[in-house]
Design an enzyme around this catalytic site. Sequence first.
Site, PDB file in Angstrom:
ATOM      1  N   SER A  43     -36.694  -0.817 -32.738  1.00  0.00           N
ATOM      2  CA  SER A  43     -36.447  -1.890 -33.703  1.00  0.00           C
ATOM      3  C   SER A  43     -34.967  -1.951 -34.035  1.00  0.00           C
ATOM      4  CB  SER A  43     -37.246  -1.639 -34.986  1.00  0.00           C
ATOM      5  OG  SER A  43     -36.855  -2.540 -35.997  1.00  0.00           O
TER       6      SER A  43
ATOM      7  N   ASP B 215     -33.890  -3.484 -36.573  1.00  0.00           N
ATOM      8  CA  ASP B 215     -33.794  -3.511 -38.030  1.00  0.00           C
ATOM      9  C   ASP B 215     -33.735  -2.113 -38.638  1.00  0.00           C
ATOM     10  OD1 ASP B 215     -33.924  -6.274 -38.061  1.00  0.00           O
ATOM     11  OD2 ASP B 215     -36.110  -6.287 -38.085  1.00  0.00           O
TER      12      ASP B 215
ATOM     13  N   GLU C 184     -13.080  19.213 -18.101  1.00  0.00           N
ATOM     14  CA  GLU C 184     -11.733  19.530 -17.621  1.00  0.00           C
ATOM     15  C   GLU C 184     -11.473  21.027 -17.482  1.00  0.00           C
ATOM     16  OE1 GLU C 184      -8.947  17.960 -20.369  1.00  0.00           O
ATOM     17  OE2 GLU C 184      -9.910  18.796 -22.145  1.00  0.00           O
TER      18      GLU C 184
END
Length: 727
Positions: free
Chosen positions: A189, A191, A610
């Site tokens: 959802s 919302d 890295e």
Amino acid sequence: MLVRDGQYPLFCFSKRYRYFSRQYCRYRYRFDTSYFPTDILLKHDLSVVPLRAGMNAAVRAVVRMGIYVGAKVYFVHEGYQGMVDGGDNIKEATWESVSSMLQMGGTVIGSARCKDFRMHEGRLKAAHNLVQRGITNLCVIGGDGSLTGANLFRKEWSGLLAELVQQGLIDEEASQKYSALHIVGMVGSIDNDFSILAWICKKPMIGMVFALDGEMMLPTVKQDAVFCLSVCASDWVLIPEMPPEDGWEEKMCQKLSALVVQRLGFDTRVTILGHVQRGGTPSAFDRILASRMGVEAVLALLETTANTPACVVSLCGNQSVRLPLMECVQMTQQVQKAMDEKRFEEAVQLRGRCICYILFVTCSVANYFLLFDCSLTSFSNFNVAVLNVGAPAAGMNAAVRSAVRVGISEGHKMFAVSDGFEGFYKGQIKEIKWADVGGWTGQGGSLLGTKRTLPAKHIDKIAEQMQKYNINALLVIGGFEAFLGIMELLAARATFEELCVPMVMVPATVSNNVPGSDLSIGADTALNAITFTCDRIKQSASGTKHRVFIIETMGGYCGYLASVGGLAAGADAAYIFEEPFDIRELQSNVEHLTEKMKTSIQRGLVLRNENSNENYTTDFIYQLYSEEGKGVFDCRKNVLGHMQQGGAPSPFDRNFGTKIAAKAMQWISKKLNESYRKGMKDNSYAFHVVMKQTFLKLSIELNHHLTFFLTCAVVHEALSICHLVKA
């Protein structure tokens, strides 16, 4: 690291989350095909709630996790309508059928509103179609209406089978064999209105924030409106849980007319965002959340019995949780009932603690009336300094803005220190006002300036500056260097009384490597940069065919960006410092990619932290893959570099920085008032604000001075899915 189980490769993440790896492996060996004979149906129901970004990631996770545990997995196209119609709408899913779904918005398997399923006859047809395929497990992705319909279907299941037997559509043996229907729901959802659950879908907020960047009126609804007010610095927000007083229209029009039209000479425009909030590529957070929910949903189905009630899976605080489905639905419905009866305070409380705190922060940070009405502000005569330390991270400026405005609303005088501890001992300190931080929320980098300089060599000068400006508290926003700097200041308290003040460290670094914290400000923005870059690289690899990309990410010795970025981007492998690897594993990965090129997915993506290994560098891995893959695939490398530190902060980082800095200032105000009221100025506090499961955890160490370490906050433990299948 690439680990295999048969033909299906899996991610193995860092030692930090090895507990979750053990749990996952426990499920793997406990549940094989003999323990789980029935099939899983993946039903993506959108009959009530329209499209939401990130749902395809949930589909992909359920399919691959289901296949991994030895079950057959089925798609139901077009939601409940496909279940009712049957036929080609219900198809078996394969490993490759969900490839390249992560970055796609909407829903690949379609959606449709279904009136038939609301009727008993429609549900009877759906039951017949499921029994024909031996399906007794449903994974339903939708809103409260969809989940309520699924629960009703489950309750009627035995009665529906009896009717099918009576009509001669199935025999008694099939009725007994498929007598129980198990349901697990995943909330999808935009919302974010499913009560009890903390986070559901973040993508629409991204669209709103970048569409409305800047300080302007934001007419929208529900929880996303409150978040956008916090991160966009809007002047007004209207939400159903807290409606304005009568006559608000006239007041707003008067202010707009007086300020915008008459004084500034600006025109006004109305913009309705509409369905633009539903579309687009899902954010990294949504992909990770959906993947975690999908894996947890399958595990929940594996553990169900005939008497297990339907549950819903989501993220609450920092953990994946399973909650009774109907209990959540009923509480969500209570919110609407409270608003209908004008019990708005209760409606806000029912939304959960997250929305409550956001509303508080909004009132403190975005209340411009404090500029003009001094009666609304108390005065404390305390001076609080704010500085950034370490590498820049998106969201730092939002944290500074929040700290300054909350501090001013608490009555403090706020001071800004430029260029970290280096600027501190050089005296680059000035008072910062409410309006000075206007528009800072959406700015990337560090507007105050930040450096990695540690304070140990200049403690005496820093103490002198603190005495000169009468600094009563210190708020440090930064990464590992900020953490070390606070520790050095703590160690010098016995020598310099000026350092015996409350000190707060707010983690802000893309590396997400601050000790004791789960998430740092800036990590989400960096993760999005990695994810979206990998999406483009995968698109390039798919076009050229038979190509493998080696991507180097930042993070120092912390593998968060590489591992979680690999999860969000659908990488084939992720090499991190926490999980040692050797040449044999590299060779094994090359062999796997060689086999992969024989399938329809003729591309590869490998991420490397890295500092994952000092010998097996990015160049070494690139050369190894290029040499061993000759004639099968070619190889390219890409070092993302500092692009991971730049750019506008994501809505999550803006909101997170705003909330966590406000929490820090609240604590500073509390401790200042307590100690000065008791005449205990020599007592000192150190406060480390970090992400750790939503709740406040206090650990107190009493010595010559009082040292306080407080851990607080929220958000995704994205690495908790320690095994996830590759793209």
